[in-house]
Design a protein around this motif. Structure first.
Motif, PDB file in Angstrom:
ATOM      1  N   SER A   6       0.838  -1.202   0.000  1.00 62.82           N
ATOM      2  CA  SER A   6       0.000   0.000   0.000  1.00 62.82           C
ATOM      3  C   SER A   6       0.873   1.251   0.000  1.00 62.82           C
ATOM      4  N   VAL A   7       0.465   2.226  -0.802  1.00 52.77           N
ATOM      5  CA  VAL A   7       1.273   3.427  -1.029  1.00 52.77           C
ATOM      6  C   VAL A   7       0.395   4.667  -0.954  1.00 52.77           C
ATOM      7  N   MET A   8       1.001   5.760  -0.499  1.00 50.53           N
ATOM      8  CA  MET A   8       0.366   7.076  -0.587  1.00 50.53           C
ATOM      9  C   MET A   8       1.343   8.002  -1.315  1.00 50.53           C
ATOM     10  N   VAL A   9       0.837   8.802  -2.244  1.00 52.42           N
ATOM     11  CA  VAL A   9       1.679   9.690  -3.046  1.00 52.42           C
ATOM     12  C   VAL A   9       1.425  11.135  -2.621  1.00 52.42           C
ATOM     13  N   VAL A  10       2.498  11.842  -2.253  1.00 56.37           N
ATOM     14  CA  VAL A  10       2.378  13.225  -1.803  1.00 56.37           C
ATOM     15  C   VAL A  10       3.207  14.129  -2.712  1.00 56.37           C
ATOM     16  N   ASP A  11       2.547  15.027  -3.419  1.00 57.54           N
ATOM     17  CA  ASP A  11       3.232  15.959  -4.316  1.00 57.54           C
ATOM     18  C   ASP A  11       2.301  17.130  -4.577  1.00 57.54           C
ATOM     19  N   ASP A  12       2.853  18.342  -4.694  1.00 60.48           N
ATOM     20  CA  ASP A  12       1.990  19.510  -4.872  1.00 60.48           C
ATOM     21  C   ASP A  12       1.630  19.777  -6.333  1.00 60.48           C
ATOM     22  N   HIS A  13       2.150  18.975  -7.260  1.00 55.65           N
ATOM     23  CA  HIS A  13       1.782  19.115  -8.668  1.00 55.65           C
ATOM     24  C   HIS A  13       0.764  18.028  -9.027  1.00 55.65           C
ATOM     25  N   PRO A  14      -0.492  18.391  -9.257  1.00 54.91           N
ATOM     26  CA  PRO A  14      -1.545  17.394  -9.479  1.00 54.91           C
ATOM     27  C   PRO A  14      -1.264  16.433 -10.632  1.00 54.91           C
ATOM     28  N   MET A  15      -0.743  16.929 -11.750  1.00 59.33           N
ATOM     29  CA  MET A  15      -0.500  16.055 -12.895  1.00 59.33           C
ATOM     30  C   MET A  15       0.575  15.018 -12.572  1.00 59.33           C
ATOM     31  N   TRP A  16       1.645  15.462 -11.914  1.00 58.23           N
ATOM     32  CA  TRP A  16       2.715  14.532 -11.537  1.00 58.23           C
ATOM     33  C   TRP A  16       2.199  13.530 -10.515  1.00 58.23           C
ATOM     34  N   ARG A  17       1.493  14.039  -9.502  1.00 52.79           N
ATOM     35  CA  ARG A  17       0.961  13.190  -8.431  1.00 52.79           C
ATOM     36  C   ARG A  17       0.032  12.121  -8.995  1.00 52.79           C
ATOM     37  N   ASP A  18      -0.885  12.535  -9.848  1.00 54.17           N
ATOM     38  CA  ASP A  18      -1.845  11.584 -10.414  1.00 54.17           C
ATOM     39  C   ASP A  18      -1.156  10.595 -11.354  1.00 54.17           C
ATOM     40  N   GLY A  19      -0.141  11.077 -12.073  1.00 50.85           N
ATOM     41  CA  GLY A  19       0.580  10.197 -12.982  1.00 50.85           C
ATOM     42  C   GLY A  19       1.342   9.109 -12.248  1.00 50.85           C
ATOM     43  N   VAL A  20       2.014   9.479 -11.161  1.00 47.94           N
ATOM     44  CA  VAL A  20       2.744   8.501 -10.360  1.00 47.94           C
ATOM     45  C   VAL A  20       1.772   7.505  -9.733  1.00 47.94           C
ATOM     46  N   ALA A  21       0.670   8.013  -9.210  1.00 46.33           N
ATOM     47  CA  ALA A  21      -0.329   7.132  -8.592  1.00 46.33           C
ATOM     48  C   ALA A  21      -0.880   6.145  -9.622  1.00 46.33           C
ATOM     49  N   ARG A  22      -1.146   6.622 -10.829  1.00 44.25           N
ATOM     50  CA  ARG A  22      -1.668   5.745 -11.883  1.00 44.25           C
ATOM     51  C   ARG A  22      -0.638   4.677 -12.261  1.00 44.25           C
ATOM     52  N   ASP A  23       0.618   5.099 -12.426  1.00 42.88           N
ATOM     53  CA  ASP A  23       1.675   4.144 -12.792  1.00 42.88           C
ATOM     54  C   ASP A  23       1.828   3.051 -11.740  1.00 42.88           C
ATOM     55  N   LEU A  24       1.795   3.441 -10.466  1.00 37.28           N
ATOM     56  CA  LEU A  24       1.949   2.460  -9.391  1.00 37.28           C
ATOM     57  C   LEU A  24       0.750   1.507  -9.336  1.00 37.28           C
TER      58      LEU A  24
END
Length: 216
Positions: A6-24
């Motif tokens: 289980s992972v949580m992604v923390v980043d202030d750039h929505p596109m980067w944050r959502d992209g990393v979350a999607r990839d994982l």
């Protein structure tokens, strides 16, 4: 079937944050939540309790370092892996002192990120190539303790400790030192007992704080 990490992604750039979350997610991880600032990161992580928090440092008014510090103090079962655009050793040093288990720069490939998250969840320390040496070197310059302070480790225990601090797994250390996997684990457990530590993350942090170099 094994339970996904289980992972949580923390980043202030929505596109980067959502992209990393999607990839994982596509690679089989259980992405339980995302957050865009430090306060939300601490609040949400406390609720969802992920195995790994993937944390950016630049989060606006409150640094990710402060979030790392709070998470380390309150969530013993959660490890923090920094994913930052900065490769400055001062940032790495600050993050590790706050409690981060590892530090990856955003230029890392998707495969490197996936491997880093898995290794972090398994208890390893993970650094982008070269960063562990920078951090260890800085602590070595800052160290003011006399050489004979602290518990006495054998030469082999010290050698294993240095390799743990570099982020090597027990099997990699065994191959490097021409030892069996069991022998390496015995050295690790002996060192943990002598230093009164609990896991490899604390062991690596001890090595960093005492300025052990990465030779050997």
């Amino acid at each position: 079937m094994t339970t996904p990490i289980s992972v949580m992604v923390v980043d202030d750039h929505p596109m980067w944050r959502d992209g990393v979350a999607r990839d994982l997610t596509e690679r089989g991880f259980d992405v339980r939540a995302t957050a865009g600032d430090a306060a939300a990161a601490v609040r949400i992580a406390t609720a969802v309790r992920p195995d790994v928090v993937l944390m950016d440092l630049n989060l606006g008014s409150v640094s990710g370092v402060e979030a790392i510090r709070q998470l380390s103090a309150t969530l013993a079962g959660t490890r923090v892996l920094v994913l930052s655009a900065s490769g400055e050793h001062a940032d790495v040093l600050e993050a590790v002192k706050a409690g981060a288990s590892g530090y990856l720069v955003k230029s890392a490939s998707a495969a490197e990120l996936v491997d880093a998250v898995r290794r972090t969840a398994a208890g390893d320390t993970v650094f982008t190539a070269g960063l562990a040496g920078l951090v260890l070197g800085e602590y070595r310059r800052m160290a003011a303790e006399p050489e004979d302070s602290g518990p006495r480790l054998s030469e082999r225990e010290t050698e294993v400790l240095r390799l743990v601090a570099k982020g090597l797994t027990a099997r990699q250390i065994a191959d490097r030192l021409f030892l069996s996997h069991r022998t390496v684990e015995n050295h690790v457990q002996s060192t943990l007992r002598k230093l009164q530590l609990h896991n490899r993350v604390e062991l690596a942090r001890y090595a960093i704080e005492h300025g052990l170099d990465t030779e050997g």
